[in-house]
Every structure is written in structure tokens, then in C-alpha cells.
Design a protein around this motif. Structure first.
Motif, PDB file in Angstrom:
ATOM      1  N   LYS A 177      -2.055  21.696  -7.367  1.00 53.29           N
ATOM      2  CA  LYS A 177      -1.661  20.703  -6.369  1.00 53.29           C
ATOM      3  C   LYS A 177      -2.851  19.772  -6.169  1.00 53.29           C
ATOM      4  O   LYS A 177      -4.000  20.154  -6.435  1.00 53.29           O
ATOM      5  N   PRO A 178      -2.630  18.555  -5.696  1.00 49.58           N
ATOM      6  CA  PRO A 178      -3.750  17.630  -5.503  1.00 49.58           C
ATOM      7  C   PRO A 178      -4.884  18.187  -4.644  1.00 49.58           C
ATOM      8  O   PRO A 178      -6.057  17.985  -4.967  1.00 49.58           O
ATOM      9  N   GLY A 179      -4.573  18.902  -3.576  1.00 51.33           N
ATOM     10  CA  GLY A 179      -5.626  19.478  -2.736  1.00 51.33           C
ATOM     11  C   GLY A 179      -6.461  20.519  -3.465  1.00 51.33           C
ATOM     12  O   GLY A 179      -7.669  20.640  -3.239  1.00 51.33           O
ATOM     13  N   PHE A 186       0.839  -1.208   0.000  1.00 53.16           N
ATOM     14  CA  PHE A 186       0.000   0.000   0.000  1.00 53.16           C
ATOM     15  C   PHE A 186       0.867   1.249   0.000  1.00 53.16           C
ATOM     16  O   PHE A 186       0.629   2.196  -0.750  1.00 53.16           O
ATOM     17  N   ALA A 187       1.887   1.260   0.865  1.00 51.06           N
ATOM     18  CA  ALA A 187       2.776   2.425   0.956  1.00 51.06           C
ATOM     19  C   ALA A 187       3.543   2.630  -0.347  1.00 51.06           C
ATOM     20  O   ALA A 187       3.670   3.760  -0.841  1.00 51.06           O
ATOM     21  N   GLN A 188       4.059   1.556  -0.903  1.00 52.51           N
ATOM     22  CA  GLN A 188       4.842   1.642  -2.139  1.00 52.51           C
ATOM     23  C   GLN A 188       3.978   2.161  -3.286  1.00 52.51           C
ATOM     24  O   GLN A 188       4.369   3.089  -4.010  1.00 52.51           O
ATOM     25  N   LEU A 189       2.808   1.585  -3.465  1.00 53.81           N
ATOM     26  CA  LEU A 189       1.908   2.013  -4.545  1.00 53.81           C
ATOM     27  C   LEU A 189       1.350   3.415  -4.293  1.00 53.81           C
ATOM     28  O   LEU A 189       1.222   4.210  -5.229  1.00 53.81           O
ATOM     29  N   GLY A 190       1.037   3.710  -3.035  1.00 50.11           N
ATOM     30  CA  GLY A 190       0.537   5.041  -2.706  1.00 50.11           C
ATOM     31  C   GLY A 190       1.572   6.115  -2.984  1.00 50.11           C
ATOM     32  O   GLY A 190       1.259   7.175  -3.536  1.00 50.11           O
ATOM     33  N   SER A 191       2.809   5.826  -2.629  1.00 51.05           N
ATOM     34  CA  SER A 191       3.895   6.778  -2.885  1.00 51.05           C
ATOM     35  C   SER A 191       4.073   6.998  -4.381  1.00 51.05           C
ATOM     36  O   SER A 191       4.202   8.137  -4.848  1.00 51.05           O
ATOM     37  N   ARG A 192       4.079   5.920  -5.124  1.00 50.21           N
ATOM     38  CA  ARG A 192       4.224   6.016  -6.584  1.00 50.21           C
ATOM     39  C   ARG A 192       3.073   6.810  -7.201  1.00 50.21           C
ATOM     40  O   ARG A 192       3.274   7.684  -8.032  1.00 50.21           O
ATOM     41  N   SER A 193       1.851   6.500  -6.786  1.00 52.13           N
ATOM     42  CA  SER A 193       0.668   7.174  -7.311  1.00 52.13           C
ATOM     43  C   SER A 193       0.695   8.664  -6.980  1.00 52.13           C
ATOM     44  O   SER A 193       0.420   9.514  -7.845  1.00 52.13           O
ATOM     45  N   GLU A 194       1.037   8.995  -5.739  1.00 47.71           N
ATOM     46  CA  GLU A 194       1.088  10.400  -5.330  1.00 47.71           C
ATOM     47  C   GLU A 194       2.152  11.167  -6.123  1.00 47.71           C
ATOM     48  O   GLU A 194       1.904  12.261  -6.615  1.00 47.71           O
ATOM     49  N   TYR A 195       3.336  10.576  -6.235  1.00 45.26           N
ATOM     50  CA  TYR A 195       4.425  11.219  -6.972  1.00 45.26           C
ATOM     51  C   TYR A 195       4.007  11.499  -8.413  1.00 45.26           C
ATOM     52  O   TYR A 195       4.211  12.584  -8.937  1.00 45.26           O
ATOM     53  N   ARG A 196       3.421  10.499  -9.059  1.00 51.72           N
ATOM     54  CA  ARG A 196       2.999  10.651 -10.456  1.00 51.72           C
ATOM     55  C   ARG A 196       1.889  11.683 -10.583  1.00 51.72           C
ATOM     56  O   ARG A 196       1.874  12.479 -11.513  1.00 51.72           O
ATOM     57  N   PHE A 197       0.931  11.681  -9.655  1.00 57.01           N
ATOM     58  CA  PHE A 197      -0.191  12.613  -9.735  1.00 57.01           C
ATOM     59  C   PHE A 197       0.293  14.052  -9.559  1.00 57.01           C
ATOM     60  O   PHE A 197      -0.116  14.947 -10.298  1.00 57.01           O
ATOM     61  N   VAL A 198       1.174  14.273  -8.599  1.00 55.63           N
ATOM     62  CA  VAL A 198       1.746  15.611  -8.398  1.00 55.63           C
ATOM     63  C   VAL A 198       2.454  16.063  -9.675  1.00 55.63           C
ATOM     64  O   VAL A 198       2.283  17.202 -10.128  1.00 55.63           O
ATOM     65  N   ALA A 199       3.237  15.165 -10.272  1.00 56.18           N
ATOM     66  CA  ALA A 199       3.972  15.500 -11.497  1.00 56.18           C
ATOM     67  C   ALA A 199       3.028  15.783 -12.661  1.00 56.18           C
ATOM     68  O   ALA A 199       3.272  16.697 -13.465  1.00 56.18           O
ATOM     69  N   LEU A 200       1.947  15.036 -12.761  1.00 54.11           N
ATOM     70  CA  LEU A 200       0.982  15.247 -13.845  1.00 54.11           C
ATOM     71  C   LEU A 200       0.236  16.567 -13.697  1.00 54.11           C
ATOM     72  O   LEU A 200      -0.067  17.238 -14.685  1.00 54.11           O
ATOM     73  N   LEU A 201      -0.075  16.948 -12.466  1.00 55.64           N
ATOM     74  CA  LEU A 201      -0.807  18.194 -12.227  1.00 55.64           C
ATOM     75  C   LEU A 201       0.076  19.437 -12.338  1.00 55.64           C
ATOM     76  O   LEU A 201      -0.422  20.540 -12.582  1.00 55.64           O
ATOM     77  N   GLU A 202       1.375  19.259 -12.158  1.00 57.57           N
ATOM     78  CA  GLU A 202       2.294  20.407 -12.131  1.00 57.57           C
ATOM     79  C   GLU A 202       2.182  21.316 -13.355  1.00 57.57           C
ATOM     80  O   GLU A 202       2.102  22.540 -13.195  1.00 57.57           O
ATOM     81  N   GLY A 249     -13.706   9.223  -1.138  1.00 56.77           N
ATOM     82  CA  GLY A 249     -13.497  10.337  -2.050  1.00 56.77           C
ATOM     83  C   GLY A 249     -12.676  11.493  -1.509  1.00 56.77           C
ATOM     84  O   GLY A 249     -12.421  12.444  -2.233  1.00 56.77           O
ATOM     85  N   ILE A 250     -12.248  11.431  -0.257  1.00 58.35           N
ATOM     86  CA  ILE A 250     -11.463  12.514   0.342  1.00 58.35           C
ATOM     87  C   ILE A 250     -10.093  11.977   0.726  1.00 58.35           C
ATOM     88  O   ILE A 250      -9.973  11.013   1.476  1.00 58.35           O
ATOM     89  N   HIS A 251      -9.049  12.631   0.218  1.00 55.50           N
ATOM     90  CA  HIS A 251      -7.687  12.201   0.523  1.00 55.50           C
ATOM     91  C   HIS A 251      -7.352  12.540   1.975  1.00 55.50           C
ATOM     92  O   HIS A 251      -7.563  13.669   2.411  1.00 55.50           O
ATOM     93  N   PRO A 252      -6.824  11.575   2.738  1.00 53.75           N
ATOM     94  CA  PRO A 252      -6.534  11.834   4.146  1.00 53.75           C
ATOM     95  C   PRO A 252      -5.364  12.782   4.365  1.00 53.75           C
ATOM     96  O   PRO A 252      -5.141  13.248   5.473  1.00 53.75           O
ATOM     97  N   GLY A 253      -4.615  13.124   3.318  1.00 52.15           N
ATOM     98  CA  GLY A 253      -3.480  14.027   3.451  1.00 52.15           C
ATOM     99  C   GLY A 253      -3.878  15.474   3.633  1.00 52.15           C
ATOM    100  O   GLY A 253      -3.044  16.314   3.952  1.00 52.15           O
ATOM    101  N   LEU A 254      -5.142  15.801   3.457  1.00 51.75           N
ATOM    102  CA  LEU A 254      -5.601  17.180   3.654  1.00 51.75           C
ATOM    103  C   LEU A 254      -5.956  17.388   5.109  1.00 51.75           C
ATOM    104  O   LEU A 254      -7.090  17.242   5.522  1.00 51.75           O
ATOM    105  N   THR A 255      -4.949  17.722   5.904  1.00 49.53           N
ATOM    106  CA  THR A 255      -5.167  17.950   7.335  1.00 49.53           C
ATOM    107  C   THR A 255      -4.803  19.375   7.673  1.00 49.53           C
ATOM    108  O   THR A 255      -4.339  20.133   6.828  1.00 49.53           O
ATOM    109  N   ALA A 256      -4.983  19.735   8.884  1.00 51.45           N
ATOM    110  CA  ALA A 256      -4.660  21.098   9.333  1.00 51.45           C
ATOM    111  C   ALA A 256      -3.190  21.421   9.124  1.00 51.45           C
ATOM    112  O   ALA A 256      -2.822  22.570   8.960  1.00 51.45           O
ATOM    113  N   GLU A 257      -2.335  20.393   9.126  1.00 52.86           N
ATOM    114  CA  GLU A 257      -0.902  20.644   8.952  1.00 52.86           C
ATOM    115  C   GLU A 257      -0.503  20.733   7.480  1.00 52.86           C
ATOM    116  O   GLU A 257       0.600  21.123   7.172  1.00 52.86           O
ATOM    117  N   THR A 258      -1.369  20.333   6.587  1.00 52.57           N
ATOM    118  CA  THR A 258      -1.031  20.285   5.164  1.00 52.57           C
ATOM    119  C   THR A 258      -1.136  21.667   4.552  1.00 52.57           C
ATOM    120  O   THR A 258      -2.099  22.380   4.744  1.00 52.57           O
TER     121      THR A 258
END
Length: 164
Positions: free
Chosen positions: A40-42, A19-35, A151-160
Motif C-alpha cells: 500500500k502507499p503508506g 488538483f483533485a482530479q489529477l490527485g485522484s488519478r495519480s492515487e488510483y494509478r499508484f495503488v494499482a501499480l503497487l498492488e 515528502g510526506i503524504h497527508p493521507g497518513l493520519t490517525a484515521e488511515t
């Protein structure tokens, strides 16, 4: 000590690691695609929510995304500076601001959606359609079981910082 020295399965057989490996890969690619879109993903997630619920208040967006109001203010500021959204006084509650998509946002959302579909295909390309459907169903069950909001990414927290 290595995986081979223990009775515990090797890393590539561990669900949490995969999960961590695929999540990291997916996040990295998504950030790069949106750039190239300047997103940003949020920000993309916020635009997608507004696409369905245009005119939500900032407070409603905070609740929908599960983020602190200060993060939301920065996020909406960045989208407003890009000419993708605008704040307007809420028609009923004059103390609140409603956030509305501007026409330029619709083109950005459509392109980001196209890129996201491509990433989906990239991530599950080794599977046939039936396997893809099974995987999605299983992942949805796991996500709900661990308490994630669909449907909501857990990375969107008060610290993000969704604007950086």
C-alpha cells in the motif's frame, strides 16, 4: 445551474478541481501499480524512510510520517509479516523497538521506485523537460504554502488504515 450559467470559470479552469482530479488519478494509478508488489502507499512510504534511516524507532517513524502510534504498529506489523522489516530492541532505550529493513525490502523498494518513476512520466508526459521542472517547482511552492510536509503524504493520519 451549470458552469455556463454562472460567472465562475468552468470546472476545467479551476485549480482546486484540477488538483483533485489529477490527485485522484495519480492515487488510483499508484495503488494499482503497487498492488502486485503487495504494498500500500503508506507501506511504501515507510520503507522509503527506513531505507534512508534504517533502525528508526516506531516513535520516530510516527513523528516522521505524522501518524498515530496505533496506525504505525499495524503498518509495521504488516511489513513484518511480509518479511520486509523486523523489530529489534533499541540498543540504547530497551523500552523502544527499532525497525530495520530486511534484504527482501530492498528489492521491493527498487521495483516500487521504478513503478513510481513510470507514473511520474505518465502524469507529466505531455510536458517537455523544462515545463516538467517548472511544474514541479510550482507544485512544491503551493504544497509548502498550504502547510504540507515535504515528502510526506497527508493521507497518513490517525484515521488511515495503512495495512488494509
Amino acid at each position: 445551474m451549470t458552469d455556463a450559467d454562472s460567472n465562475y470559470p468552468p470546472m476545467f479552469e479551476r485549480a482546486a478541481f484540477l488538483f483533485a482530479q489529477l490527485g485522484s488519478r495519480s492515487e488510483y494509478r499508484f495503488v494499482a501499480l503497487l498492488e502486485p508488489l503487495g504494498l500500500k502507499p503508506g507501506q511504501y512510504g515507510t520503507l522509503r524512510i527506513l531505507e534512508v534511516n534504517d533502525g528508526m524507532t516506531q516513535q520516530q517513524l510516527c513523528e516522521a510520517l505524522g501518524i498515530h502510534r496505533n496506525v504505525m504498529v499495524g503498518l509495521v506489523d504488516a511489513l513484518e509479516q511480509r518479511g520486509l522489516v523486523e523489530r529489534r530492541r533499541h540498543p540504547v532505550d530497551r523500552r523502544a523497538h527499532a525497525v530495520h529493513l530486511l534484504p527482501a525490502a530492498r528489492d521491493v523498494i527498487a521495483e516500487a521506485d521504478r513503478l513510481a518513476r513510470g507514473l511520474d512520466a505518465e502524469m507529466v508526459g505531455a510536458l517537455d523537460p523544462a515545463e516538467q521542472a517548472t511544474l514541479i517547482g510550482l507544485l512544491q511552492r503551493v504544497a509548502v504554502d498550504v502547510g504540507l510536509t515535504p515528502g510526506i503524504h497527508p493521507g497518513l493520519t490517525a484515521e488511515t488504515d495503512c495495512t488494509a
